[in-house]
Design an enzyme around this catalytic site. Sequence first.
Site, PDB file in Angstrom:
ATOM      1  N   ASN A  17      51.577 -19.061 -17.560  1.00  0.00           N
ATOM      2  CA  ASN A  17      50.650 -19.651 -16.597  1.00  0.00           C
ATOM      3  C   ASN A  17      49.435 -18.739 -16.569  1.00  0.00           C
ATOM      4  O   ASN A  17      49.439 -17.700 -15.918  1.00  0.00           O
ATOM      5  CB  ASN A  17      51.335 -19.725 -15.227  1.00  0.00           C
ATOM      6  CG  ASN A  17      50.455 -20.358 -14.167  1.00  0.00           C
ATOM      7  OD1 ASN A  17      49.281 -20.652 -14.414  1.00  0.00           O
ATOM      8  ND2 ASN A  17      51.008 -20.563 -12.995  1.00  0.00           N
ATOM      9  N   LYS A  24      50.704 -15.119 -15.770  1.00  0.00           N
ATOM     10  CA  LYS A  24      52.089 -15.006 -15.322  1.00  0.00           C
ATOM     11  C   LYS A  24      52.965 -15.520 -16.449  1.00  0.00           C
ATOM     12  O   LYS A  24      52.600 -16.506 -17.110  1.00  0.00           O
ATOM     13  CB  LYS A  24      52.328 -15.884 -14.088  1.00  0.00           C
ATOM     14  CG  LYS A  24      51.717 -15.351 -12.830  1.00  0.00           C
ATOM     15  CD  LYS A  24      52.179 -16.203 -11.649  1.00  0.00           C
ATOM     16  CE  LYS A  24      51.139 -16.183 -10.554  1.00  0.00           C
ATOM     17  NZ  LYS A  24      51.055 -17.369  -9.765  1.00  0.00           N
ATOM     18  N   HIS A 215      54.333 -30.056  -0.745  1.00  0.00           N
ATOM     19  CA  HIS A 215      54.249 -28.771  -1.451  1.00  0.00           C
ATOM     20  C   HIS A 215      53.215 -27.931  -0.699  1.00  0.00           C
ATOM     21  O   HIS A 215      52.016 -28.188  -0.778  1.00  0.00           O
ATOM     22  CB  HIS A 215      53.819 -29.002  -2.908  1.00  0.00           C
ATOM     23  CG  HIS A 215      53.608 -27.736  -3.681  1.00  0.00           C
ATOM     24  ND1 HIS A 215      54.429 -27.344  -4.714  1.00  0.00           N
ATOM     25  CD2 HIS A 215      52.679 -26.760  -3.566  1.00  0.00           C
ATOM     26  CE1 HIS A 215      54.012 -26.179  -5.198  1.00  0.00           C
ATOM     27  NE2 HIS A 215      52.940 -25.808  -4.517  1.00  0.00           N
ATOM     28  N   LEU A 216      53.697 -26.949   0.053  1.00  0.00           N
ATOM     29  CA  LEU A 216      52.819 -26.185   0.944  1.00  0.00           C
ATOM     30  C   LEU A 216      52.806 -24.718   0.541  1.00  0.00           C
ATOM     31  O   LEU A 216      53.670 -23.941   0.944  1.00  0.00           O
ATOM     32  CB  LEU A 216      53.300 -26.339   2.405  1.00  0.00           C
ATOM     33  CG  LEU A 216      53.623 -27.779   2.861  1.00  0.00           C
ATOM     34  CD1 LEU A 216      54.166 -27.788   4.280  1.00  0.00           C
ATOM     35  CD2 LEU A 216      52.384 -28.657   2.743  1.00  0.00           C
ATOM     36  N   GLY A 219      47.725 -23.361  -2.209  1.00  0.00           N
ATOM     37  CA  GLY A 219      47.263 -24.736  -2.378  1.00  0.00           C
ATOM     38  C   GLY A 219      48.358 -25.627  -1.803  1.00  0.00           C
ATOM     39  O   GLY A 219      49.515 -25.232  -1.771  1.00  0.00           O
ATOM     40  N   ARG A 248      40.970 -23.834   1.376  1.00  0.00           N
ATOM     41  CA  ARG A 248      40.298 -25.137   1.160  1.00  0.00           C
ATOM     42  C   ARG A 248      40.542 -26.044   2.356  1.00  0.00           C
ATOM     43  O   ARG A 248      41.629 -26.023   2.933  1.00  0.00           O
ATOM     44  CB  ARG A 248      40.846 -25.818  -0.089  1.00  0.00           C
ATOM     45  CG  ARG A 248      40.676 -25.007  -1.354  1.00  0.00           C
ATOM     46  CD  ARG A 248      41.436 -25.651  -2.517  1.00  0.00           C
ATOM     47  NE  ARG A 248      42.133 -24.643  -3.287  1.00  0.00           N
ATOM     48  CZ  ARG A 248      43.180 -24.877  -4.070  1.00  0.00           C
ATOM     49  NH1 ARG A 248      43.655 -26.100  -4.205  1.00  0.00           N
ATOM     50  NH2 ARG A 248      43.757 -23.900  -4.725  1.00  0.00           N
ATOM     51  N   ARG A 291      51.603 -16.502   6.886  1.00  0.00           N
ATOM     52  CA  ARG A 291      52.443 -15.582   7.665  1.00  0.00           C
ATOM     53  C   ARG A 291      51.622 -14.871   8.736  1.00  0.00           C
ATOM     54  O   ARG A 291      52.041 -14.739   9.884  1.00  0.00           O
ATOM     55  CB  ARG A 291      53.051 -14.527   6.736  1.00  0.00           C
ATOM     56  CG  ARG A 291      54.541 -14.682   6.576  1.00  0.00           C
ATOM     57  CD  ARG A 291      55.049 -13.737   5.538  1.00  0.00           C
ATOM     58  NE  ARG A 291      54.231 -13.821   4.317  1.00  0.00           N
ATOM     59  CZ  ARG A 291      54.621 -13.353   3.156  1.00  0.00           C
ATOM     60  NH1 ARG A 291      55.778 -12.748   3.035  1.00  0.00           N
ATOM     61  NH2 ARG A 291      53.863 -13.464   2.091  1.00  0.00           N
ATOM     62  N   VAL A 338      55.009 -21.767   2.051  1.00  0.00           N
ATOM     63  CA  VAL A 338      55.029 -22.108   3.470  1.00  0.00           C
ATOM     64  C   VAL A 338      56.164 -23.093   3.764  1.00  0.00           C
ATOM     65  O   VAL A 338      56.929 -22.920   4.720  1.00  0.00           O
ATOM     66  CB  VAL A 338      53.675 -22.703   3.899  1.00  0.00           C
ATOM     67  CG1 VAL A 338      53.715 -23.135   5.353  1.00  0.00           C
ATOM     68  CG2 VAL A 338      52.542 -21.712   3.652  1.00  0.00           C
ATOM     69  N   GLY A 339      56.297 -24.119   2.947  1.00  0.00           N
ATOM     70  CA  GLY A 339      57.308 -25.154   3.181  1.00  0.00           C
ATOM     71  C   GLY A 339      58.725 -24.606   3.147  1.00  0.00           C
ATOM     72  O   GLY A 339      59.593 -25.030   3.915  1.00  0.00           O
ATOM     73  N   GLU A 390      58.687 -24.476 -10.613  1.00  0.00           N
ATOM     74  CA  GLU A 390      57.721 -25.009 -11.582  1.00  0.00           C
ATOM     75  C   GLU A 390      57.947 -24.442 -12.977  1.00  0.00           C
ATOM     76  O   GLU A 390      57.851 -25.167 -13.964  1.00  0.00           O
ATOM     77  CB  GLU A 390      56.295 -24.688 -11.106  1.00  0.00           C
ATOM     78  CG  GLU A 390      55.895 -25.536  -9.907  1.00  0.00           C
ATOM     79  CD  GLU A 390      54.646 -25.056  -9.204  1.00  0.00           C
ATOM     80  OE1 GLU A 390      54.712 -23.976  -8.577  1.00  0.00           O
ATOM     81  OE2 GLU A 390      53.618 -25.729  -9.263  1.00  0.00           O
TER      82      GLU A 390
HETATM   83  P1  ADP Z   1      50.862 -20.359  -4.423  1.00  0.00           P
HETATM   84  O1  ADP Z   1      50.209 -21.652  -4.083  1.00  0.00           O
HETATM   85  O2  ADP Z   1      49.898 -19.238  -4.634  1.00  0.00           O
HETATM   86  O3  ADP Z   1      51.968 -20.456  -5.460  1.00  0.00           O
HETATM   87  P2  ADP Z   1      53.035 -19.849  -2.549  1.00  0.00           P
HETATM   88  O4  ADP Z   1      53.815 -21.081  -2.801  1.00  0.00           O
HETATM   89  O5  ADP Z   1      53.618 -18.542  -2.972  1.00  0.00           O
HETATM   90  O6  ADP Z   1      51.556 -19.949  -3.056  1.00  0.00           O
HETATM   91  O7  ADP Z   1      52.762 -19.784  -0.964  1.00  0.00           O
HETATM   92  C1  ADP Z   1      51.969 -18.775  -0.396  1.00  0.00           C
HETATM   93  C2  ADP Z   1      51.917 -18.991   1.102  1.00  0.00           C
HETATM   94  O8  ADP Z   1      53.258 -18.970   1.619  1.00  0.00           O
HETATM   95  C3  ADP Z   1      51.141 -17.930   1.868  1.00  0.00           C
HETATM   96  O9  ADP Z   1      50.294 -18.548   2.829  1.00  0.00           O
HETATM   97  C4  ADP Z   1      52.241 -17.151   2.562  1.00  0.00           C
HETATM   98  O10 ADP Z   1      51.800 -16.591   3.781  1.00  0.00           O
HETATM   99  C5  ADP Z   1      53.260 -18.231   2.803  1.00  0.00           C
HETATM  100  N1  ADP Z   1      54.564 -17.645   3.077  1.00  0.00           N
HETATM  101  C6  ADP Z   1      55.340 -16.936   2.260  1.00  0.00           C
HETATM  102  N2  ADP Z   1      56.432 -16.498   2.920  1.00  0.00           N
HETATM  103  C7  ADP Z   1      56.325 -16.951   4.187  1.00  0.00           C
HETATM  104  C8  ADP Z   1      57.120 -16.828   5.364  1.00  0.00           C
HETATM  105  N3  ADP Z   1      58.240 -16.140   5.370  1.00  0.00           N
HETATM  106  N4  ADP Z   1      56.685 -17.456   6.481  1.00  0.00           N
HETATM  107  C9  ADP Z   1      55.531 -18.138   6.487  1.00  0.00           C
HETATM  108  N5  ADP Z   1      54.740 -18.267   5.419  1.00  0.00           N
HETATM  109  C10 ADP Z   1      55.128 -17.690   4.296  1.00  0.00           C
END
Ligand code: ADP
Length: 405
Positions: A17, A24, A215-216, A219, A248, A291, A338-339, A390
Amino acid sequence: MSSGVGEPGGGVVLVVNAGSSSVKYELLDPVPGVSHAKGLIERIGLADGAVHHTVDGVTHDEVLDVPDHETALRLATRAFEQHGPSLDTVNLLAVGHRVVHGGADFADPTLITPEVVAAVERLVPLAPLHNPGNLAGIAATQAAFPDVPQVAVFDTAFHQGMPEAAATYAVPRSWRQEHLVRRYGFHGTSHAYVSRRAADLLGRPLEEVRSIVLHLGNGASATAVDGGRSIDTSMGMTPLEGLVMGTRPGDLDPGVAGHLARVAGLSMTDLELALSKESGLLGLTGSADFRQVMQRRAEGDEAARLAFDVVVHRLLHYVGAYAAVLGRLDALVFTAGVGENNADLRASVLDRLAGFGVRLDASANDAANGETLITTAESAVAGYVIPTAEELEIARQAAALVTRP
Ligand code: ADP
């Protein structure tokens, strides 16, 4: 070393990636879904580049200059030799590349040929921040592994079968025909993987299941999936549309751009920068990290409270729309950073759907770890947390393409 590497008949895939300043990678056995090693090479072309290679739970870090993507791939190969598993001892079936924008040309994983590279180059105007890094990664990987098939797996591919009505913007014909202005959608590999897992967990054939995947991550996007097909998704021509994200805004009246150009003298470059890097959670709270926003909200910070409410409101907006578009809803799934990790956000969304028969299982939601059902047996819709995968999905799609008889 983990079991399975180099076993006769087996085979592994290196997933790459590549972004503009980072690469990555992950070495995966697609059949059992086992990761053997992964790494990150960051700050390519900048001062203080770094390599982080993780194998058997141990991360090996090195700080050094990484002038370009070719060097990055050489350093990745060296990290495999130094820390394992040695790429000479594995049966490397393919390299699977995450490619962000495949336009309307690519609906499936595709063996990379000079024609495919040229097509991805032609799509650069649609994804100027992403496709050039992906192309640099492909060129560097081809140089590092000239004899291994390279497969492009497009973030847009899963959405290419979207009905025309969902893909079409109501804009002048010349914009649509000459400038490829339409909705493409992103995060496709994640939505494809997660919606399939949801059908598995429901114990029903994929063809029969209607789900919404949220998907949170940094992005964020929502997708309505009917029988394994994406029929609508919240990101559009670019990854700016839809949900509120780290930096965004998601949906925005297009009139805002003209207004700011007139009253504040903002140029197109200013606007694009603000909308891709300075908006979303960052614009609302000063932090793009969910977070931190949750922490501040817990401390009573007013901006963080509003940001959380805006995020939830926009999520409900899409859940309601997609339930209507699907006509029936079997599963509502939360995935990505986040999700997967934020029980408060999931509870806030599911509780607001109580009037539609959704019943949150609060203790399951609070304790969710890995794939978890977070609604009760009485719930009209099954709510799930399903960690996305992914890289594994890319590995599987690449392996399937190169081993097809
Ligand atoms: P990307 O889109 O870069 O792949 P990720 O899927 O890793 O991102 O998600 C990153 C987001 O997830 C960040 O906003 C981070 O704060 C949030 N996140 C990760 N762990 C937690 C947690 N334990 N509680 C709340 N949010 C979290």
